[in-house]
Write a protein that holds these residues in place. Structure first.
Motif, PDB file in Angstrom:
ATOM      1  N   LEU A  28       1.227  -1.552  -0.154  1.00 11.39           N
ATOM      2  CA  LEU A  28      -0.172  -0.259   0.157  1.00 11.39           C
ATOM      3  C   LEU A  28       0.591   1.433   0.077  1.00 11.39           C
ATOM      4  N   MET A  79      -5.934   2.394  -5.490  1.00 11.85           N
ATOM      5  CA  MET A  79      -5.084   2.138  -6.131  1.00 11.85           C
ATOM      6  C   MET A  79      -4.891   2.150  -8.225  1.00 11.85           C
ATOM      7  N   THR A 136      -8.901  -0.870  -7.144  1.00 11.55           N
ATOM      8  CA  THR A 136      -9.116   0.224  -8.052  1.00 11.55           C
ATOM      9  C   THR A 136     -10.441   0.996  -8.101  1.00 11.55           C
ATOM     10  N   ASP A 164       2.340   1.556  -3.463  1.00 11.69           N
ATOM     11  CA  ASP A 164       1.285   2.399  -4.199  1.00 11.69           C
ATOM     12  C   ASP A 164       1.689   4.270  -3.862  1.00 11.69           C
ATOM     13  N   LEU A 214      -0.859  -2.961  -6.848  1.00 12.91           N
ATOM     14  CA  LEU A 214      -1.656  -3.815  -7.308  1.00 12.91           C
ATOM     15  C   LEU A 214      -2.050  -5.353  -7.579  1.00 12.91           C
TER      16      LEU A 214
END
Lengths: 286, 456
Positions: free
Chosen positions: B287, B370, B340, B290, B312
Motif C-alpha cells: 500500500l 490504487m 482500484t 502505491d 496492485l
C-alpha cells in the motif's frame, strides 16, 4: 559668525571627502570603492548643508538619496505593469515621510511608511485593475524596498534632526566597520571567522571613535561605548542580508553600475544600523 | 528623473556613420537613443516612424519631426509606386544616419518581436554601412504601452558591437534578429524573477510494471530498463529502494518520508518467520508503494515510473497464494475492481468479500484507490531456476521462497496478467526470464516504447 569646533570639523571632513571623490574621478581607482566614497560624500554633504545652511536642505538631500536607491531597486525587481500605480505611490511616500521629519512630528514619521504607505500601496495596486495573480508578491517586493530604502534611511534624517554629529558619527563608524569587513573578506574564508574577525577588527576602531566624539554628539560616555560596540554587529547583519538580496536581484560585484546595484551595494551597511541606533538614542537619551 | 546607464558607448563612437537598430517597447526609446549621440551627429540622424500613428494631431506631427528629424514611412502602404525605402535610401546616400526599430511596433514589455523585412531589404543594398544593435532595458517600465505618465526608473542602454551585413535580405534580417536577441538574453539572464507560475502539469506520467516471482531477476531487469529509458526522459524506479534516473545516471532527489517508512516496513517484512506474519507487513508495504507512486508523480514530475512489482497486481496474485485453492479469472478481476475503487460494478454482498475479508477492511479504511499500471511486463522463469538464483544470492530466504510456493505464485501471476490483458486492456507482454539480461531488457524496451507510443 563664529562656528564651533565640531561644525568646522564637519566642514573639513566634507571637503576632504570632496577632494577624495574628485580625485577618484580623475585617477579612477577601484570602481566600487569610488562609488562607496561617492555615496558617503553625499551623506556628509547633506550633514554639512544641514549644519551650515539649513536643516531642511540637508534633509531633502537625504530624501534624494532615498529616491535614487528606491528607483534603482524598482528597476531591478520583477514587477508587473499593473503595479505602476503602486510604484508611484511608493515614490510619493518619500516626500510624505520626509515632511514629517522636517516638522519634527515623530508620531507620524514613525508610522508613515509602516502604516500609511503599506496600506495605501496595495490599494493603489489593486485600483489599477488587471490580473490578480501575483499581487501578493508585488506588494511584498515593493514594501520591502520601501522599508529598506525609505524608512531605514529616514531614520538618519531624524538623527540629523537631533544632532548633526550623531548622524556623522554613525556614518563614520559604519565606514570603519565596512573597512574592517572589506579587509576580512578577502583574507578569512569560513563564515564564522569572517563575522568574528570583522567584529573584533572594528571594535577597537568604532568604540574609541564614539567615545572620542561623545562631547560633540552629546551622548554620555557609557552609551557611547555601547553604541560603539553595537554598530559593528549591526553592520555585519546588514551586509549579510543585503548580500543575499543582491544575489537574488542579479547584481554582481564585478559589474556594479548605478542602476545595476551600485547604490544598493554602497549603502548596504547603513540600512540595519540607522534604525537601531536611532531608537537606542531616542530611548535612552530623549 | 530618469537615470540612464549606458554600456558600450565606445561601440557607437567608433563608427562615423551608422544605422541603429533597437528594440521598441515604449515611446521613450527614441529619446534615449538620441541622448546618446554626439552633438554633431544629431542633425544628421533621422528616426524612422510610421506616419499613420503620429498624424493624429498636427502639433504632434510637427513636434516629432522637429525633435527627431523624422523620416515618415507609410507602414500600411503596399502599392507598387511608392517606395517606402526610397527616402531612407536617399538619406543614406547623403551620408546621414538612421535609427530604425525593426520590430515595426512596440512589442510586449520585455519581449522581442519578430523583425519585419524592411531592415533586411534596406541593408541588402548598403552592405558597407555598419549596423549598431542597441538593447534598451527600462523604458518598457518607465512608459509602457498604454501609459501616459512616465515613472522614474533606471534605463539601461546596451550598445553592441557594430555589425556588417552580408547575404540576402532575408539572411540579413535573421542575423540582425539573432544579434539583438543575444544581446537581450545576455542582459536579462540574471534578472530577478518571481517564482514562475506552475501550470497544471498534464498527467503525462506513464507507469510500467515488471512482474515476476522472486528470483526472476525483475529487480535487475527493471533497474536496467529504467537506466536505458532515462537517456531520453526522467525515470523513477520504485523497487526495494526509490531511485531517480536522469540520462542513465542516478540523480539526487529530495527524500520522501513515505520512502523511509516503506523501507523500514519492508525490512521488517522480510524477516517474518511464517506466512501469516508476513502478510500484514507486506500488505502495508505494498500500500505504501502505491502511495509512494502517487507522491512520485506529484513531486518528481517523472516521465516514466518503473515499478519493480506492481503493488496492485502483486496483492492480487499473492491473494492466490494465501488461499490454498486456485482462484479463477473472475475472482481476480473482481479483486482488481475492488482495489482500484471500481467496486460499484460488484454487488455489496459478493462472495469475494467473504473470500477475502481483507478487501472489506480496506474498503472501509478507504485504501482502495490504487491504479493499474499503464503497461505490464511479466518475467517468466521456472520455479527451479528461481530457487537456484535465490540460493545463489546467499541472503536469508524469505518464508515464501520455496519451490512449491513459487510455483503457485507463478500460476497466480500468469492468471493476473491474463486478466488485465483481457478485461482491462492493459498492454501486457511475457518475457522469457531465462534469456540473457540484454535480450530481456531490449525486449522490454521494445514493448514499452511500442505499447506506449500510442499514448505518449
Amino acid at each position: 559668525m563664529t562656528y564651533s569646533w565640531s561644525s568646522l570639523t564637519l566642514l573639513a571632513l566634507c571637503i576632504a571627502l570632496t577632494i577624495a571623490v574628485v580625485s577618484g574621478r580623475v585617477m579612477k581607482r577601484h570602481a566600487s570603492f569610488d562609488a562607496y566614497l561617492r555615496y558617503t560624500w553625499i551623506f556628509f554633504l547633506s550633514f554639512t548643508l544641514a549644519e551650515f545652511v539649513s536643516f531642511p536642505i540637508g534633509l531633502w538631500v537625504l530624501a534624494l538619496l532615498s529616491f535614487w536607491a528606491l528607483r534603482e531597486y524598482f528597476s531591478l525587481i520583477d514587477i508587473r505593469i499593473q503595479d505602476r500605480l503602486g510604484i508611484l505611490g511608493a515614490y510619493l511616500s518619500i516626500p510624505f515621510m520626509t515632511y514629517f521629519i522636517q516638522i519634527d512630528w515623530y508620531g507620524m514619521f514613525i508610522i508613515s511608511i509602516p502604516v500609511y504607505a503599506f496600506l495605501a500601496i496595495p490599494l493603489f495596486i489593486t485600483l489599477a485593475g488587471g490580473e490578480a495573480r501575483g499581487t501578493v508578491f508585488s506588494v511584498g517586493a515593493i514594501d520591502f524596498g520601501l522599508f529598506l530604502f525609505v524608512y531605514c534611511l529616514g531614520h538618519i534624517g531624524y538623527l540629523l534632526l537631533y544632532s548633526t554629529w550623531m548622524a556623522a558619527m554613525l556614518i563614520l563608524a559604519v565606514m570603519l566597520s565596512d573597512a574592517a569587513a572589506g579587509m576580512v573578506r578577502t583574507r578569512l574564508k569560513p563564515p564564522i571567522a569572517q563575522v568574528l574577525g570583522t567584529y573584533c577588527l572594528s571594535l577597537p576602531l568604532t568604540v574609541p571613535l564614539s567615545w572620542l566624539l561623545s562631547p560633540w554628539t552629546g551622548i554620555p560616555v557609557n552609551h557611547a561605548l555601547v553604541l560603539g560596540a553595537l554598530i559593528p554587529a549591526l553592520v555585519i547583519m546588514g551586509r549579510q542580508t543585503i548580500d543575499v538580496i543582491k544575489e537574488d536581484l542579479g547584481i554582481i560585484d564585478e559589474e556594479l553600475l548605478p542602476g545595476r546595484g551600485q547604490i544598493l551595494d554602497s549603502m548596504k551597511s547603513i540600512f540595519y544600523t540607522a534604525p537601531v541606533v536611532f531608537h537606542y538614542i531616542r530611548y535612552f537619551l530623549k | 528623473m530618469f537615470g540612464v546607464t549606458v554600456i558600450g558607448l565606445e561601440n557607437l563612437r567608433q563608427v562615423g556613420r551608422f544605422i541603429i537598430i533597437a528594440n521598441h517597447n515604449s515611446h521613450l526609446d527614441i529619446c534615449l537613443l538620441f541622448s546618446m549621440l554626439k552633438i554633431a551627429d544629431i542633425s544628421r540622424t533621422h528616426a524612422v516612424a510610421d506616419m499613420a500613428y503620429f498624424s493624429s494631431s498636427r502639433l504632434l506631427f510637427n513636434f516629432v519631426t522637429f525633435l527627431f528629424n523624422t523620416v515618415w514611412v507609410n507602414r500600411g502602404d503596399t502599392s507598387r509606386e511608392s517606395d517606402p525605402l526610397g527616402q531612407l535610401k536617399s538619406l543614406i546616400d547623403d551620408g546621414h544616419n538612421l535609427i530604425i526599430f525593426p520590430e515595426g511596433t512596440r512589442g510586449k514589455p520585455g519581449e522581442l518581436e519578430h523583425f519585419r523585412s524592411g531592415i533586411g531589404r534596406l541593408m541588402a543594398q548598403y552592405l558597407e554601412v555598419p549596423v549598431v544593435p542597441v538593447f534598451l532595458m527600462g523604458p518598457e517600465r518607465a512608459l509602457p504601452k498604454k501609459s501616459v505618465v512616465p515613472l522614474p526608473f533606471w534605463n539601461t542602454v546596451i550598445i553592441g558591437p557594430p555589425q556588417v551585413c552580408r547575404g540576402s535580405h532575408r539572411e540579413i534580417t535573421q542575423t540582425l534578429e539573432h544579434v539583438l536577441a543575444e544581446l537581450a538574453r545576455s542582459e536579462t539572464a540574471r534578472r530577478h524573477q518571481r517564482m514562475p507560475v506552475r501550470e497544471k502539469a498534464e498527467e503525462k506520467t506513464v507507469t510500467v510494471a515488471f512482474l515476476g516471482i522472486d528470483g526472476s531477476g525483475k529487480s535487475t531487469i527493471s533497474r536496467m530498463t529504467a537506466m536505458e529509458l532515462s537517456e531520453s526522459c526522467r525515470v523513477c524506479l520504485i523497487s526495494d529502494r526509490l531511485e531517480l534516473y536522469k540520462q542513465g545516471n542516478l540523480s539526487d532527489y529530495q527524500p520522501l518520508v513515505t520512502e523511509k517508512i516503506r523501507e523500514a516496513l519492508s525490512r521488517y517484512a522480510k524477516k517474518a518467520q511464517s506466512l501469516k506474519l508476513y502478510k500484514i507487513p507486506k500488505l502495508a508495504e505494498l500500500l505504501l508503494r502505491d502511495y509512494l507512486r502517487r507522491e512520485v508523480k506529484r513531486w518528481y514530475l517523472a516521465d516514466v515510473i518503473v515499478l519493480d512489482g506492481s503493488p496492485l497486481l502483486n496483492m492480487v496474485a499473492w491473494a492466490g497464494l494465501y488461499r490454498e485453492k486456485p482462484m479463477d479469472d473472475e475472482t481476480y478481476s473482481k479483486a482488481i475492481a475492488v482495489l482500484t475503487g471500481g467496486e460499484a460494478a460488484i454487488g455489496e454482498h459478493d462472495p469475494i468479500y467473504t473470500q477475502f475479508p481483507e478487501l472489506t477492511v480496506m474498503k472501509r479504511l478507504k485504501l482502495t484507490g490504487m491504479e493499474l499500471p499503464d503497461a505490464v511486463a511479466f518475467i517468466d522463469v521456472s520455479p527451479r531456476l528461481a530457487c537456484s538464483r535465490i540460493d545463489a544470492r546467499g541472503e536469508q530466504k524469505q518464508v515464501h521462497e520455496t519451490e512449491e510456493k513459487l510455483k503457485n505464485l507463478r500460476v497466480g501471476y500468469n492468471m493476473v496478467c491474463d486478466t488485465i490483458k483481457r478485461r482491462y486492456h492493459v498492454p501486457m507482454t511475457v518475457l522469457n526470464g531465462e534469456d540473457t539480461q540484454e535480450h530481456i531488457v531490449s525486449a522490454a524496451l521494445d514493448f514499452i516504447l511500442s505499447s506506449l507510443a500510442l499514448g505518449e
